[in-house]
Structures are given as C-alpha cells and as structure tokens.
Motif scaffolding. Structure first.
Motif, PDB file in Angstrom:
ATOM      1  N   ASN A 165      -9.664 -10.207   3.256  1.00 40.30           N
ATOM      2  CA  ASN A 165      -9.546 -10.812   1.934  1.00 40.30           C
ATOM      3  C   ASN A 165      -8.564 -10.090   1.022  1.00 40.30           C
ATOM      4  OD1 ASN A 165     -11.554 -12.619   2.680  1.00 40.30           O
ATOM      5  ND2 ASN A 165     -13.153 -11.215   2.035  1.00 40.30           N
ATOM      6  N   ASP A 166      -8.475  -8.770   1.166  1.00 37.26           N
ATOM      7  CA  ASP A 166      -7.648  -7.951   0.281  1.00 37.26           C
ATOM      8  C   ASP A 166      -6.462  -7.404   1.068  1.00 37.26           C
ATOM      9  OD1 ASP A 166      -6.691  -6.467  -1.805  1.00 37.26           O
ATOM     10  OD2 ASP A 166      -8.204  -4.905  -1.663  1.00 37.26           O
ATOM     11  N   ARG A 167      -5.493  -8.279   1.336  1.00 33.44           N
ATOM     12  CA  ARG A 167      -4.350  -7.855   2.139  1.00 33.44           C
ATOM     13  C   ARG A 167      -3.051  -8.303   1.499  1.00 33.44           C
ATOM     14  NH1 ARG A 167      -4.616 -10.652   7.923  1.00 33.44           N
ATOM     15  NH2 ARG A 167      -5.849  -8.805   8.157  1.00 33.44           N
ATOM     16  N   MET A 168      -2.051  -7.435   1.671  1.00 34.86           N
ATOM     17  CA  MET A 168      -0.688  -7.777   1.251  1.00 34.86           C
ATOM     18  C   MET A 168       0.151  -8.055   2.499  1.00 34.86           C
ATOM     19  SD  MET A 168      -0.625  -7.747  -1.978  1.00 34.86           S
ATOM     20  CE  MET A 168       0.812  -7.304  -2.872  1.00 34.86           C
ATOM     21  N   ILE A 169       0.034  -7.176   3.494  1.00 34.25           N
ATOM     22  CA  ILE A 169       0.752  -7.369   4.753  1.00 34.25           C
ATOM     23  C   ILE A 169      -0.258  -7.541   5.883  1.00 34.25           C
ATOM     24  CG2 ILE A 169       2.369  -6.348   6.406  1.00 34.25           C
ATOM     25  CD1 ILE A 169       3.672  -4.912   4.033  1.00 34.25           C
ATOM     26  N   ALA A 170      -0.980  -6.480   6.196  1.00 29.41           N
ATOM     27  CA  ALA A 170      -1.911  -6.543   7.326  1.00 29.41           C
ATOM     28  C   ALA A 170      -3.334  -6.170   6.951  1.00 29.41           C
ATOM     29  CB  ALA A 170      -1.430  -5.629   8.448  1.00 29.41           C
ATOM     30  N   GLY A 171      -3.579  -5.776   5.715  1.00 35.68           N
ATOM     31  CA  GLY A 171      -4.924  -5.427   5.289  1.00 35.68           C
ATOM     32  C   GLY A 171      -5.314  -3.984   5.525  1.00 35.68           C
ATOM     33  N   VAL A 172      -4.362  -3.137   5.904  1.00 35.85           N
ATOM     34  CA  VAL A 172      -4.670  -1.739   6.197  1.00 35.85           C
ATOM     35  C   VAL A 172      -5.115  -1.000   4.944  1.00 35.85           C
ATOM     36  CG1 VAL A 172      -3.688   0.456   6.969  1.00 35.85           C
ATOM     37  CG2 VAL A 172      -3.143  -1.635   8.196  1.00 35.85           C
ATOM     38  N   ILE A 173      -4.324  -1.049   3.895  1.00 37.89           N
ATOM     39  CA  ILE A 173      -4.659  -0.332   2.662  1.00 37.89           C
ATOM     40  C   ILE A 173      -5.898  -0.954   2.010  1.00 37.89           C
ATOM     41  CG2 ILE A 173      -3.820   0.389   0.386  1.00 37.89           C
ATOM     42  CD1 ILE A 173      -2.391   1.761   2.696  1.00 37.89           C
ATOM     43  N   GLY A 174      -6.014  -2.274   2.055  1.00 36.72           N
ATOM     44  CA  GLY A 174      -7.206  -2.939   1.518  1.00 36.72           C
ATOM     45  C   GLY A 174      -8.465  -2.513   2.255  1.00 36.72           C
ATOM     46  N   GLY A 175      -8.372  -2.338   3.566  1.00 37.50           N
ATOM     47  CA  GLY A 175      -9.522  -1.885   4.354  1.00 37.50           C
ATOM     48  C   GLY A 175      -9.900  -0.456   4.054  1.00 37.50           C
ATOM     49  N   ILE A 176      -8.897   0.400   3.879  1.00 36.10           N
ATOM     50  CA  ILE A 176      -9.182   1.800   3.530  1.00 36.10           C
ATOM     51  C   ILE A 176      -9.817   1.868   2.147  1.00 36.10           C
ATOM     52  CG2 ILE A 176      -8.100   4.015   2.992  1.00 36.10           C
ATOM     53  CD1 ILE A 176      -6.020   3.343   5.186  1.00 36.10           C
ATOM     54  N   ALA A 177      -9.285   1.113   1.201  1.00 37.00           N
ATOM     55  CA  ALA A 177      -9.831   1.098  -0.156  1.00 37.00           C
ATOM     56  C   ALA A 177     -11.268   0.583  -0.163  1.00 37.00           C
ATOM     57  CB  ALA A 177      -8.954   0.247  -1.069  1.00 37.00           C
ATOM     58  N   ARG A 178     -11.548  -0.470   0.602  1.00 39.08           N
ATOM     59  CA  ARG A 178     -12.916  -1.010   0.665  1.00 39.08           C
ATOM     60  C   ARG A 178     -13.876   0.002   1.274  1.00 39.08           C
ATOM     61  NH1 ARG A 178     -15.582  -2.656   4.647  1.00 39.08           N
ATOM     62  NH2 ARG A 178     -13.749  -2.938   5.943  1.00 39.08           N
ATOM     63  N   ARG A 179     -13.438   0.688   2.310  1.00 42.03           N
ATOM     64  CA  ARG A 179     -14.294   1.647   3.011  1.00 42.03           C
ATOM     65  C   ARG A 179     -14.741   2.780   2.095  1.00 42.03           C
ATOM     66  NH1 ARG A 179     -17.328   4.878   4.470  1.00 42.03           N
ATOM     67  NH2 ARG A 179     -17.477   5.927   6.472  1.00 42.03           N
ATOM     68  N   PHE A 180     -13.820   3.260   1.261  1.00 41.51           N
ATOM     69  CA  PHE A 180     -14.125   4.399   0.400  1.00 41.51           C
ATOM     70  C   PHE A 180     -14.474   4.003  -1.035  1.00 41.51           C
ATOM     71  CE2 PHE A 180     -11.520   6.239   3.807  1.00 41.51           C
ATOM     72  CZ  PHE A 180     -12.424   7.191   4.266  1.00 41.51           C
ATOM     73  N   GLY A 181     -14.449   2.711  -1.335  1.00 43.11           N
ATOM     74  CA  GLY A 181     -14.815   2.239  -2.671  1.00 43.11           C
ATOM     75  C   GLY A 181     -13.747   2.501  -3.714  1.00 43.11           C
ATOM     76  N   TRP A 182     -12.482   2.522  -3.303  1.00 41.18           N
ATOM     77  CA  TRP A 182     -11.372   2.774  -4.211  1.00 41.18           C
ATOM     78  C   TRP A 182     -10.719   1.468  -4.623  1.00 41.18           C
ATOM     79  CZ3 TRP A 182      -8.983   6.776  -0.370  1.00 41.18           C
ATOM     80  CH2 TRP A 182      -9.758   7.932  -0.370  1.00 41.18           C
ATOM     81  N   ASN A 183      -9.892   1.537  -5.653  1.00 43.39           N
ATOM     82  CA  ASN A 183      -9.120   0.399  -6.120  1.00 43.39           C
ATOM     83  C   ASN A 183      -7.923   0.217  -5.181  1.00 43.39           C
ATOM     84  OD1 ASN A 183      -7.157  -1.205  -7.481  1.00 43.39           O
ATOM     85  ND2 ASN A 183      -8.187  -0.772  -9.421  1.00 43.39           N
ATOM     86  N   SER A 184      -7.798  -0.949  -4.568  1.00 43.23           N
ATOM     87  CA  SER A 184      -6.752  -1.162  -3.571  1.00 43.23           C
ATOM     88  C   SER A 184      -5.356  -1.172  -4.185  1.00 43.23           C
ATOM     89  CB  SER A 184      -7.001  -2.450  -2.803  1.00 43.23           C
ATOM     90  OG  SER A 184      -6.995  -3.559  -3.664  1.00 43.23           O
ATOM     91  N   THR A 185      -5.212  -1.676  -5.402  1.00 37.34           N
ATOM     92  CA  THR A 185      -3.894  -1.696  -6.041  1.00 37.34           C
ATOM     93  C   THR A 185      -3.397  -0.282  -6.312  1.00 37.34           C
ATOM     94  OG1 THR A 185      -4.412  -3.815  -7.069  1.00 37.34           O
ATOM     95  CG2 THR A 185      -2.580  -2.562  -8.011  1.00 37.34           C
ATOM     96  N   LEU A 186      -4.260   0.568  -6.839  1.00 34.54           N
ATOM     97  CA  LEU A 186      -3.874   1.947  -7.106  1.00 34.54           C
ATOM     98  C   LEU A 186      -3.579   2.698  -5.813  1.00 34.54           C
ATOM     99  CD1 LEU A 186      -6.324   2.924  -9.980  1.00 34.54           C
ATOM    100  CD2 LEU A 186      -3.907   2.313 -10.129  1.00 34.54           C
ATOM    101  N   LEU A 187      -4.339   2.431  -4.765  1.00 33.60           N
ATOM    102  CA  LEU A 187      -4.093   3.073  -3.482  1.00 33.60           C
ATOM    103  C   LEU A 187      -2.758   2.637  -2.895  1.00 33.60           C
ATOM    104  CD1 LEU A 187      -5.169   5.017  -1.371  1.00 33.60           C
ATOM    105  CD2 LEU A 187      -6.326   3.095  -0.281  1.00 33.60           C
ATOM    106  N   ARG A 188      -2.411   1.364  -3.039  1.00 35.69           N
ATOM    107  CA  ARG A 188      -1.106   0.876  -2.562  1.00 35.69           C
ATOM    108  C   ARG A 188       0.042   1.560  -3.301  1.00 35.69           C
ATOM    109  NH1 ARG A 188      -3.984  -4.249  -2.474  1.00 35.69           N
ATOM    110  NH2 ARG A 188      -4.259  -4.795  -0.288  1.00 35.69           N
ATOM    111  N   ILE A 189      -0.092   1.676  -4.615  1.00 39.18           N
ATOM    112  CA  ILE A 189       0.939   2.335  -5.415  1.00 39.18           C
ATOM    113  C   ILE A 189       1.072   3.794  -5.004  1.00 39.18           C
ATOM    114  CG2 ILE A 189       1.536   3.111  -7.752  1.00 39.18           C
ATOM    115  CD1 ILE A 189       0.238   0.454  -8.739  1.00 39.18           C
ATOM    116  N   LEU A 190      -0.041   4.484  -4.849  1.00 38.98           N
ATOM    117  CA  LEU A 190      -0.031   5.877  -4.430  1.00 38.98           C
ATOM    118  C   LEU A 190       0.600   6.036  -3.058  1.00 38.98           C
ATOM    119  CD1 LEU A 190      -0.931   8.803  -5.028  1.00 38.98           C
ATOM    120  CD2 LEU A 190      -3.055   8.251  -3.846  1.00 38.98           C
ATOM    121  N   TYR A 191       0.280   5.148  -2.130  1.00 34.06           N
ATOM    122  CA  TYR A 191       0.825   5.198  -0.779  1.00 34.06           C
ATOM    123  C   TYR A 191       2.345   5.041  -0.787  1.00 34.06           C
ATOM    124  CZ  TYR A 191       1.124   4.439   4.255  1.00 34.06           C
ATOM    125  OH  TYR A 191       1.436   4.559   5.579  1.00 34.06           O
TER     126      TYR A 191
END
Length: 68
Positions: free
Chosen positions: A14-40
């Motif tokens: 559900n939370d994917r831009m390309i393949a859902g990798v960052i969205g999956g990591i963010a969901r697993r740890f309860g982080w904000n996916s947008t901020l994690l993408r920017i940081l990455y």
C-alpha cells in the motif's frame, strides 16, 4: 504506530513509490515513510561509502511482499 502488528520485514503493498522497500521498513519499525525516504536519499547522495541504489535493489530482491 500502525494498527497492524509488526510481524516481520516485508515490502509494502500500500505504501510504495517504486517497490515498497522503504514503506515496508517504515511500517515494520513504526516510522514515517516519507521522512525515511527523504533520509535515505540524502544519505545516499551525501555518502560515497553508502551505495543507495545497490542496497535498494538488493532489498527489493530479498524482501518478500506483504502478502507472501
């Protein structure tokens, strides 16, 4: 925190831009996916020692989908 239990590391469907990798990591740890993408992206660009695209591609191949 998300309403679903953190059961494991998987690519988000559900939370994917390309393949859902960052969205999956963010969901697993309860982080904000947008901020994690920017940081990455910032870390990938700023650090010559961190090959961001290569790491993303490897995670894309190794991480299962949420539904699997």
């Amino acid at each position: 925190m998300s309403a679903t239990p953190n059961t494991g590391l998987a690519r988000s469907l559900n939370d994917r831009m390309i393949a859902g990798v960052i969205g999956g990591i963010a969901r697993r740890f309860g982080w904000n996916s947008t901020l994690l993408r920017i940081l990455y992206v910032v870390v990938s660009i700023a650090s010559a020692a961190f090959p961001g695209i290569l790491v993303y591609l490897i995670l894309w191949l190794l991480m299962p989908n949420e539904s699997d």
